[in-house]
Write a protein that holds these residues in place. Sequence first.
Motif, short mmCIF file in Angstrom:
data_model
loop_
_atom_site.label_atom_id
_atom_site.label_comp_id
_atom_site.label_asym_id
_atom_site.label_seq_id
_atom_site.Cartn_x
_atom_site.Cartn_y
_atom_site.Cartn_z
N UNK A 143 1.00 -1.16 -0.02
CA UNK A 143 0.10 0.08 0.04
C UNK A 143 0.89 1.33 -0.04
N UNK A 144 0.49 2.04 -1.05
CA UNK A 144 1.30 3.44 -1.15
C UNK A 144 0.41 4.33 -1.71
N UNK A 145 0.59 5.57 -1.17
CA UNK A 145 -0.49 6.59 -1.61
C UNK A 145 -0.40 6.88 -2.98
N UNK A 146 -1.52 7.38 -3.39
CA UNK A 146 -1.33 7.43 -4.84
C UNK A 146 -0.63 8.35 -5.58
N UNK A 147 -0.69 9.67 -5.04
CA UNK A 147 0.28 10.73 -5.58
C UNK A 147 1.71 10.33 -5.46
N UNK A 148 2.23 9.44 -4.60
CA UNK A 148 3.52 9.08 -4.35
C UNK A 148 3.85 7.99 -5.51
N UNK A 149 2.68 7.10 -5.70
CA UNK A 149 2.82 5.84 -6.81
C UNK A 149 2.89 6.58 -8.17
N UNK A 150 2.26 7.65 -8.62
CA UNK A 150 1.99 8.05 -9.80
C UNK A 150 3.53 9.01 -10.08
N UNK A 151 3.99 9.72 -8.97
CA UNK A 151 5.31 10.33 -9.16
C UNK A 151 6.52 9.37 -9.55
N UNK A 152 6.25 8.24 -8.78
CA UNK A 152 7.36 7.28 -8.97
C UNK A 152 7.42 6.70 -10.25
N UNK A 153 6.21 6.63 -10.83
CA UNK A 153 6.11 5.88 -12.34
C UNK A 153 6.51 6.82 -13.39
N UNK A 154 6.15 8.08 -13.08
CA UNK A 154 6.34 9.42 -14.07
C UNK A 154 8.15 9.23 -14.14
N UNK A 155 8.72 9.18 -12.99
CA UNK A 155 10.16 9.12 -12.88
C UNK A 155 10.81 8.04 -13.34
N UNK A 156 10.34 6.91 -13.21
CA UNK A 156 10.94 5.66 -13.51
C UNK A 156 10.80 5.23 -14.91
N UNK A 157 9.57 5.51 -15.56
CA UNK A 157 9.14 5.22 -17.09
C UNK A 157 9.20 6.41 -18.04
N UNK A 185 4.02 10.88 -18.99
CA UNK A 185 3.30 11.74 -18.29
C UNK A 185 2.40 11.38 -17.45
N UNK A 186 1.92 12.25 -16.63
CA UNK A 186 0.94 12.03 -15.56
C UNK A 186 -0.22 11.20 -15.96
N UNK A 187 -0.81 11.61 -17.13
CA UNK A 187 -1.90 11.40 -18.08
C UNK A 187 -1.75 9.62 -18.21
N UNK A 188 -0.63 9.42 -18.92
CA UNK A 188 -0.20 8.21 -19.16
C UNK A 188 -0.40 7.03 -17.97
N UNK A 189 0.31 7.57 -16.92
CA UNK A 189 0.32 6.79 -15.67
C UNK A 189 -1.21 6.62 -15.07
N UNK A 190 -1.80 7.73 -15.17
CA UNK A 190 -3.18 7.68 -14.45
C UNK A 190 -4.03 6.65 -15.39
N UNK A 191 -3.72 6.53 -16.68
CA UNK A 191 -4.41 5.77 -17.62
C UNK A 191 -4.24 4.37 -17.35
N UNK A 192 -2.80 3.88 -16.94
CA UNK A 192 -2.63 2.70 -16.69
C UNK A 192 -3.20 2.45 -15.32
#
Length: 202
Positions: free
Chosen positions: A134-148, A151-158
Amino acid sequence: MFKVGITGNIGSGKTTVCKIFEVLGIPVFYADDEAKKVMVKDVILVAGIKKTFGAESYLADGTLNRKHIAGIVFNNEEELVKLNRLVHPAVFRAFEVWVQQFKERKDVPYVLKEAALLFESDSYKMCHRSLMISTPEKMRLQRVMLRDNVSLEEVQKRNSRQMSEEQKLDMANDVIINDDTELVIPQVLNLHKLYLSLAKSE
């Protein structure tokens, strides 16, 4: 063989947690990696993909025509569901075969199955316990944006393709909090003790 399913939404840190379990000597089956293999190795699945998405789903050398498949499922939820319905049973079969190699080994008390869609695919039913990272959504989205580098929109879509974290927390037996406020390793060690105990009583 005692089996634990491990999941978490995109960017939750599933792989990091799995690596800690591996250091403790626990084998991990990575379902998403296995899915890529069975799409070229599992004859039932290959036949199903060709029938559903056309013979051009595979190149002349037998490799998957990812461009063709992506073009069909990328923006079409119905087609993605069709693909998942074909792939998930093949991954289940691969998991069952994989587990067999550890059944007689005294040095392997239990195994882990890491799957992004553990609950969505019903594969948690193949396991004795389910563990949610379990990880807060904002933290998860930021991690993926940096890792991959997306864009935020692409991560939100996934992210939208997965069950909500709340739904998964309701279904999971165990939870590891990975929000940079609690140390992860002690949480893993506590669960490792629990799983060792449960595996012995199986």
